[in-house]
Write a protein that holds these residues in place. Structure first.
Motif, PDB file in Angstrom:
ATOM      1  N   SER A   1       0.737  26.023   5.982  1.00  0.00           N
ATOM      2  CA  SER A   1       1.477  25.044   6.767  1.00  0.00           C
ATOM      3  C   SER A   1       2.985  25.275   6.681  1.00  0.00           C
ATOM      4  CB  SER A   1       1.141  23.626   6.299  1.00  0.00           C
ATOM      5  OG  SER A   1       1.519  23.445   4.942  1.00  0.00           O
ATOM      6  N   GLU A   2       3.426  25.911   5.590  1.00  0.00           N
ATOM      7  CA  GLU A   2       4.860  26.136   5.414  1.00  0.00           C
ATOM      8  C   GLU A   2       5.457  26.996   6.525  1.00  0.00           C
ATOM      9  OE1 GLU A   2       2.543  26.635   3.173  1.00  0.00           O
ATOM     10  OE2 GLU A   2       2.927  25.101   1.650  1.00  0.00           O
ATOM     11  N   CYS A   3       4.617  27.773   7.206  1.00  0.00           N
ATOM     12  CA  CYS A   3       5.111  28.611   8.298  1.00  0.00           C
ATOM     13  C   CYS A   3       5.647  27.774   9.457  1.00  0.00           C
ATOM     14  CB  CYS A   3       3.995  29.523   8.809  1.00  0.00           C
ATOM     15  SG  CYS A   3       3.483  30.791   7.632  1.00  0.00           S
ATOM     16  N   LEU A   4       5.306  26.502   9.463  1.00  0.00           N
ATOM     17  CA  LEU A   4       5.725  25.618  10.564  1.00  0.00           C
ATOM     18  C   LEU A   4       6.928  24.758  10.177  1.00  0.00           C
ATOM     19  CD1 LEU A   4       2.176  24.443  11.635  1.00  0.00           C
ATOM     20  CD2 LEU A   4       3.541  26.244  12.683  1.00  0.00           C
ATOM     21  N   CYS A   5       7.460  24.938   8.974  1.00  0.00           N
ATOM     22  CA  CYS A   5       8.564  24.095   8.503  1.00  0.00           C
ATOM     23  C   CYS A   5       9.758  24.164   9.461  1.00  0.00           C
ATOM     24  CB  CYS A   5       9.001  24.515   7.112  1.00  0.00           C
ATOM     25  SG  CYS A   5       7.859  24.003   5.821  1.00  0.00           S
TER      26      CYS A   5
ATOM     27  N   CYS B   1       0.839  -1.207   0.000  1.00  0.00           N
ATOM     28  CA  CYS B   1       0.000   0.000   0.000  1.00  0.00           C
ATOM     29  C   CYS B   1       0.871   1.254   0.000  1.00  0.00           C
ATOM     30  CB  CYS B   1      -0.906   0.020   1.230  1.00  0.00           C
ATOM     31  SG  CYS B   1      -1.961  -1.432   1.402  1.00  0.00           S
ATOM     32  N   ALA B   2       0.377   2.296  -0.644  1.00  0.00           N
ATOM     33  CA  ALA B   2       1.099   3.572  -0.675  1.00  0.00           C
ATOM     34  C   ALA B   2       0.770   4.360   0.589  1.00  0.00           C
ATOM     35  CB  ALA B   2       0.704   4.372  -1.905  1.00  0.00           C
ATOM     36  N   PRO B   3       1.782   4.936   1.238  1.00  0.00           N
ATOM     37  CA  PRO B   3       1.517   5.726   2.443  1.00  0.00           C
ATOM     38  C   PRO B   3       0.947   7.091   2.092  1.00  0.00           C
ATOM     39  CG  PRO B   3       3.850   5.791   1.927  1.00  0.00           C
ATOM     40  CD  PRO B   3       3.216   4.826   0.948  1.00  0.00           C
ATOM     41  N   PRO B   4       0.276   7.747   3.044  1.00  0.00           N
ATOM     42  CA  PRO B   4      -0.185   9.124   2.824  1.00  0.00           C
ATOM     43  C   PRO B   4       0.996  10.084   2.854  1.00  0.00           C
ATOM     44  CG  PRO B   4      -0.649   8.440   5.068  1.00  0.00           C
ATOM     45  CD  PRO B   4      -0.118   7.236   4.364  1.00  0.00           C
ATOM     46  N   ARG B   5       0.720  11.339   2.568  1.00  0.00           N
ATOM     47  CA  ARG B   5       1.731  12.383   2.700  1.00  0.00           C
ATOM     48  C   ARG B   5       1.737  12.831   4.165  1.00  0.00           C
ATOM     49  NH1 ARG B   5       1.587  18.435   0.141  1.00  0.00           N
ATOM     50  NH2 ARG B   5      -0.483  18.318   1.063  1.00  0.00           N
ATOM     51  N   TYR B   6       2.916  12.896   4.759  1.00  0.00           N
ATOM     52  CA  TYR B   6       3.025  13.208   6.177  1.00  0.00           C
ATOM     53  C   TYR B   6       3.580  14.608   6.411  1.00  0.00           C
ATOM     54  CZ  TYR B   6       2.268   8.278   7.319  1.00  0.00           C
ATOM     55  OH  TYR B   6       1.724   7.022   7.457  1.00  0.00           O
ATOM     56  N   GLY B   7       3.104  15.214   7.488  1.00  0.00           N
ATOM     57  CA  GLY B   7       3.673  16.456   7.986  1.00  0.00           C
ATOM     58  C   GLY B   7       3.688  16.373   9.501  1.00  0.00           C
ATOM     59  N   HIS B   8       4.837  16.600  10.120  1.00  0.00           N
ATOM     60  CA  HIS B   8       4.950  16.470  11.572  1.00  0.00           C
ATOM     61  C   HIS B   8       5.063  17.841  12.219  1.00  0.00           C
ATOM     62  CE1 HIS B   8       5.591  12.321  10.359  1.00  0.00           C
ATOM     63  NE2 HIS B   8       5.188  12.015  11.576  1.00  0.00           N
ATOM     64  N   LEU B   9       4.062  18.150  13.007  1.00  0.00           N
ATOM     65  CA  LEU B   9       3.884  19.461  13.616  1.00  0.00           C
ATOM     66  C   LEU B   9       4.724  19.623  14.872  1.00  0.00           C
ATOM     67  CD1 LEU B   9       0.017  19.248  13.396  1.00  0.00           C
ATOM     68  CD2 LEU B   9       1.367  20.972  12.168  1.00  0.00           C
ATOM     69  N   PRO B  10       5.043  20.856  15.229  1.00  0.00           N
ATOM     70  CA  PRO B  10       5.714  21.078  16.513  1.00  0.00           C
ATOM     71  C   PRO B  10       4.804  20.664  17.660  1.00  0.00           C
ATOM     72  CG  PRO B  10       4.962  23.158  15.582  1.00  0.00           C
ATOM     73  CD  PRO B  10       4.790  22.118  14.514  1.00  0.00           C
ATOM     74  N   VAL B  11       5.400  20.213  18.737  1.00  0.00           N
ATOM     75  CA  VAL B  11       4.620  19.873  19.928  1.00  0.00           C
ATOM     76  C   VAL B  11       4.641  21.054  20.889  1.00  0.00           C
ATOM     77  CG1 VAL B  11       4.983  17.394  19.732  1.00  0.00           C
ATOM     78  CG2 VAL B  11       6.623  18.774  21.024  1.00  0.00           C
ATOM     79  N   VAL B  12       3.630  21.134  21.717  1.00  0.00           N
ATOM     80  CA  VAL B  12       3.562  22.182  22.736  1.00  0.00           C
ATOM     81  C   VAL B  12       4.334  21.695  23.963  1.00  0.00           C
ATOM     82  CG1 VAL B  12       2.055  23.610  24.153  1.00  0.00           C
ATOM     83  CG2 VAL B  12       1.319  22.918  21.861  1.00  0.00           C
ATOM     84  N   VAL B  13       5.244  22.534  24.454  1.00  0.00           N
ATOM     85  CA  VAL B  13       6.081  22.132  25.588  1.00  0.00           C
ATOM     86  C   VAL B  13       5.884  23.093  26.762  1.00  0.00           C
ATOM     87  CG1 VAL B  13       7.830  21.039  24.138  1.00  0.00           C
ATOM     88  CG2 VAL B  13       8.042  23.475  24.693  1.00  0.00           C
ATOM     89  N   ASP B  14       6.149  22.577  27.955  1.00  0.00           N
ATOM     90  CA  ASP B  14       6.046  23.410  29.150  1.00  0.00           C
ATOM     91  C   ASP B  14       7.326  24.216  29.343  1.00  0.00           C
ATOM     92  OD1 ASP B  14       7.966  21.699  30.230  1.00  0.00           O
ATOM     93  OD2 ASP B  14       6.501  20.526  31.375  1.00  0.00           O
ATOM     94  N   ARG B  15       7.433  24.914  30.439  1.00  0.00           N
ATOM     95  CA  ARG B  15       8.584  25.798  30.670  1.00  0.00           C
ATOM     96  C   ARG B  15       9.891  25.026  30.811  1.00  0.00           C
ATOM     97  NH1 ARG B  15       6.121  30.345  34.887  1.00  0.00           N
ATOM     98  NH2 ARG B  15       4.561  31.205  33.433  1.00  0.00           N
ATOM     99  N   SER B  16       9.791  23.742  31.120  1.00  0.00           N
ATOM    100  CA  SER B  16      10.989  22.910  31.225  1.00  0.00           C
ATOM    101  C   SER B  16      11.361  22.268  29.899  1.00  0.00           C
ATOM    102  CB  SER B  16      10.787  21.816  32.288  1.00  0.00           C
ATOM    103  OG  SER B  16      10.545  22.388  33.558  1.00  0.00           O
ATOM    104  N   GLY B  17      10.551  22.538  28.874  1.00  0.00           N
ATOM    105  CA  GLY B  17      10.825  21.964  27.565  1.00  0.00           C
ATOM    106  C   GLY B  17      10.254  20.584  27.361  1.00  0.00           C
ATOM    107  N   HIS B  18       9.413  20.129  28.281  1.00  0.00           N
ATOM    108  CA  HIS B  18       8.815  18.807  28.172  1.00  0.00           C
ATOM    109  C   HIS B  18       7.476  18.874  27.441  1.00  0.00           C
ATOM    110  CE1 HIS B  18      11.329  18.182  31.970  1.00  0.00           C
ATOM    111  NE2 HIS B  18      11.912  17.474  31.019  1.00  0.00           N
TER     112      HIS B  18
END
Length: 287
Positions: free
Chosen positions: A275-279, A206-223
Motif C-alpha cells: 500500500s505504501e506505493c500509493l502514499c 469509540c476508537a476509530p479504525p485506521r484509515y487510508g485514503h486511496l487515489p481516485v480514478v479521473v477522466d481526461r479532464s481530471g474529474h
C-alpha cells in the motif's frame, strides 16, 4: 485481526473507480491475513437504483473479490442509528436544528451554532453534531497527517435529517464501529468525511479504525469518475478490468498473465501488494 470492508452505494453498477477501491481494500485485508466485508450503503433510497446492489455484488464475485460474513444493508439498521442519535442528544454532543438551506445560505454556509437553531417543533427538525473550535487531525496511512477546521467548514453537521432519515456520517461511523472494522481503505474524496465520522465515534466513546485514503480514478479532464457523472460501467472482460486496476495500483503483473483468470491475477497480486506505493497520490488517470 485485521477487518476491512467495501461499502458501495447502490446507485448503479460498479465502474473503474469503484473497482480500484474494492481491489485495494481486498488485497490489503487478504495480505494481512484478515477479513474483508461488504456493506451496502442504501440509506438514501432516492438515489438507490432497483437491482443495483445485486449487480454490484455479482460484479465483485466476477472479479474474484469474495467477502466474509453476511452482506450488511444500512437500511436494516435504522433503529440502531436512532438510538445513537438519542444518546448523542442526551450527552449534549448533538442538538436539534430547524435552520433551512436558505437560512444557512444567508449565513454564508456556516452554521451559527445551537443557540440560533433550536426549533419550536422537534418533529420538524434535523439533528446536528457539535464540532470542536480547534482544527481536527487524523493520521492517514497514505496521505499523512491531515487537518480540517470543521468549525470553519460548515460547522455542526447533520447526523439525522429533518425527515428522520439517519445521515451518512452517523451511519457510516456507527457501522464501522459495530462491525469491528480495524482498517478502512477508501477514496481520497472522502477524506474530509472521515474527520466527521471520527468525531461521531469520539462522541460515542469509540476508537476509530485506521484509515487510508486511496487515489481516485479521473477522466481526461481530471474529474473523478462517478455514477452521477455518467461513468461507464465495468466491461464484461473481467480479466482486462482487473489487470488495468492492478496497474493503476502500481502493480505490474507479467505479460504472461494477460487474459489470465482473475483468480490467477489476484494470486500474483497478493504477495506483491504494498500500500505504501500509493502514499501521497490523489488521483490516477482512467486511461
Amino acid at each position: 485481526m485485521y477487518r476491512g470492508r467495501f461499502a458501495p452505494t447502490p446507485s448503479g453498477p460498479l465502474h473503474a473507480g469503484s473497482l480500484l477501491t474494492a481491489v485495494a481494500s481486498w488485497l490489503d485485508a487478504r495480505a494481512a491475513g484478515g477479513q474483508w466485508w461488504v456493506r451496502v450503503d442504501d440509506l438514501d433510497q432516492a438515489r438507490a437504483v432497483p437491482g443495483a446492489a445485486a449487480t454490484q455484488l455479482r460484479q465483485l464475485e466476477q472479479h474474484g473479490l469474495c467477502w466474509d460474513g453476511t452482506v450488511q444493508y444500512q437500511s436494516q439498521r435504522c433503529p440502531r442509528y436512532q438510538a445513537a442519535v438519542e444518546e448523542l442528544l442526551a450527552a449534549g454532543h448533538a442538538f436539534y436544528c430547524s435552520l433551512s438551506r436558505k437560512d444557512l445560505s444567508a449565513c454564508g454556509g456556516l452554521h451559527p451554532g445551537a443557540a440560533a437553531a433550536q426549533p419550536a417543533d422537534l418533529r420538524d427538525a434535523a439533528v446536528r453534531l457539535r464540532v470542536p473550535a480547534q482544527p481536527h487531525c487524523i493520521h492517514d496511512r497514505l496521505q499523512g497527517d491531515h487537518w480540517v477546521d470543521l468549525a470553519a467548514c460548515g460547522g455542526p453537521f447533520v447526523i439525522r435529517r429533518r425527515d428522520g432519515i439517519p445521515a451518512y456520517q452517523l451511519a457510516c461511523a456507527l457501522d464501522d464501529v459495530d462491525d469491528g472494522m480495524t482498517d478502512v481503505l477508501r477514496g481520497i474524496d472522502l477524506l474530509d468525511s472521515t474527520h466527521r465520522q471520527c468525531l461521531v465515534m469520539e462522541a460515542l466513546g469509540c476508537a476509530p479504525p485506521r484509515y487510508g485514503h486511496l487515489p481516485v480514478v479521473v477522466d481526461r479532464s481530471g474529474h473523478k469518475l462517478s455514477k452521477s457523472a455518467g461513468a461507464a460501467a465495468l466491461s464484461t472482460d473481467v480479466s482486462a478490468n482487473l489487470m488495468q486496476t492492478l496497474q493503476r495500483l502500481r502493480l505490474t503483473p507479467p505479460a504472461a498473465l494477460t487474459g489470465a483468470p482473475v483468480a490467477e491475477l489476484l494470486a500474483w497480486a497478493l504477495p506483491h501488494w504494498q500500500s505504501e506505493c500509493l502514499c501521497g497520490l490523489a488521483s490516477v488517470p482512467a486511461d
